[in-house]
Design a protein around this motif. Structure first.
Motif, PDB file in Angstrom:
ATOM      1  N   GLU A   6       0.824  -1.214   0.150  1.00 30.68           N
ATOM      2  CA  GLU A   6       0.277  -0.485   0.254  1.00 30.68           C
ATOM      3  C   GLU A   6       1.164   1.418  -0.577  1.00 30.68           C
ATOM      4  N   SER A   7       0.519   2.334  -0.593  1.00 33.93           N
ATOM      5  CA  SER A   7       1.314   3.839  -0.856  1.00 33.93           C
ATOM      6  C   SER A   7      -0.363   4.259  -0.168  1.00 33.93           C
ATOM      7  N   GLY A   8       0.449   6.232  -0.862  1.00 37.92           N
ATOM      8  CA  GLY A   8      -0.293   7.487  -0.330  1.00 37.92           C
ATOM      9  C   GLY A   8      -0.938   7.456   0.750  1.00 37.92           C
ATOM     10  N   GLY A   9      -0.771   6.769   1.605  1.00 37.03           N
ATOM     11  CA  GLY A   9      -1.527   7.730   3.404  1.00 37.03           C
ATOM     12  C   GLY A   9      -0.331   9.005   3.543  1.00 37.03           C
ATOM     13  N   GLY A  10      -1.126   9.369   4.233  1.00 40.32           N
ATOM     14  CA  GLY A  10      -0.152  10.936   4.866  1.00 40.32           C
ATOM     15  C   GLY A  10      -1.317  11.547   5.824  1.00 40.32           C
ATOM     16  N   LEU A  11      -1.080  13.189   5.979  1.00 39.93           N
ATOM     17  CA  LEU A  11      -1.451  13.822   7.058  1.00 39.93           C
ATOM     18  C   LEU A  11      -2.625  14.679   6.419  1.00 39.93           C
ATOM     19  N   VAL A  12      -3.470  14.874   6.192  1.00 41.21           N
ATOM     20  CA  VAL A  12      -4.246  15.721   5.350  1.00 41.21           C
ATOM     21  C   VAL A  12      -5.459  16.019   6.656  1.00 41.21           C
ATOM     22  N   GLN A  13      -5.840  17.922   6.197  1.00 41.89           N
ATOM     23  CA  GLN A  13      -7.338  18.004   6.779  1.00 41.89           C
ATOM     24  C   GLN A  13      -7.993  17.986   6.778  1.00 41.89           C
ATOM     25  N   ALA A  14      -8.782  17.834   7.542  1.00 33.80           N
ATOM     26  CA  ALA A  14     -10.571  17.505   7.385  1.00 33.80           C
ATOM     27  C   ALA A  14     -11.458  18.380   5.894  1.00 33.80           C
ATOM     28  N   GLY A  15     -11.539  17.577   5.888  1.00 30.23           N
ATOM     29  CA  GLY A  15     -12.043  18.000   4.158  1.00 30.23           C
ATOM     30  C   GLY A  15     -11.299  17.618   2.821  1.00 30.23           C
ATOM     31  N   GLY A  16     -10.139  17.263   2.949  1.00 30.29           N
ATOM     32  CA  GLY A  16      -9.606  17.074   1.813  1.00 30.29           C
ATOM     33  C   GLY A  16      -9.247  15.582   1.276  1.00 30.29           C
ATOM     34  N   SER A  17      -8.394  15.599   0.599  1.00 30.98           N
ATOM     35  CA  SER A  17      -8.355  14.729  -0.445  1.00 30.98           C
ATOM     36  C   SER A  17      -7.390  13.446  -0.259  1.00 30.98           C
ATOM     37  N   LEU A  18      -6.876  12.420  -0.146  1.00 31.91           N
ATOM     38  CA  LEU A  18      -5.641  11.366  -0.119  1.00 31.91           C
ATOM     39  C   LEU A  18      -6.556   9.945  -1.077  1.00 31.91           C
TER      40      LEU A  18
END
Length: 115
Positions: A6-18
């Motif tokens: 798996e890849s693509g995880g991370g830290l994002v603000q609420a309302g964002g996308s991954l």
């Protein structure tokens, strides 16, 4: 040797996308049902979304309308597009490949959504 990466995880603000990706090797990918699970701290691992070999998808109620699962059999890859992310989506996300008699898990990717 079977691997799900798996890849693509991370830290994002609420309302964002991954967008998460899971690349499979060592299996005949097109014959497997592929699923994304997630596990938040202190909670059990739960099914988030799944997709069969024909491309029919299903979702947990908590992510319907926000997450989209898809697969590319030519690339041995399953994706999870996550939009309108919420803090409660914070978890380790795991990829699973399954068919009768066979089951494989990836190592997981962390998704953290800040408020």
């Amino acid at each position: 040797q079977v691997q799900l990466v798996e890849s693509g995880g991370g830290l994002v603000q609420a309302g964002g996308s991954l967008r998460l990706s899971c690349v499979a090797s060592g299996i005949t990918f097109r014959t497997y049902f592929m699923a994304w699970y997630r596990q938040a701290p202190g909670k059990q691992r739960e099914l988030t979304a799944g997709i069969d070999s024909a491309g029919t998808a299903n979702y947990a109620d908590s992510v319907k309308g926000r997450f989209t699962v898809s697969r590319d059999n030519a690339k041995n890859t399953v994706y999870l597009q996550m939009n309108s992310l919420k803090p409660e989506d914070t978890a380790v996300y795991y990829c699973k490949a399954v068919k009768p008699g066979f089951l494989y898990w990836g190592q997981g990717t962390q998704v953290t959504v800040s408020s």
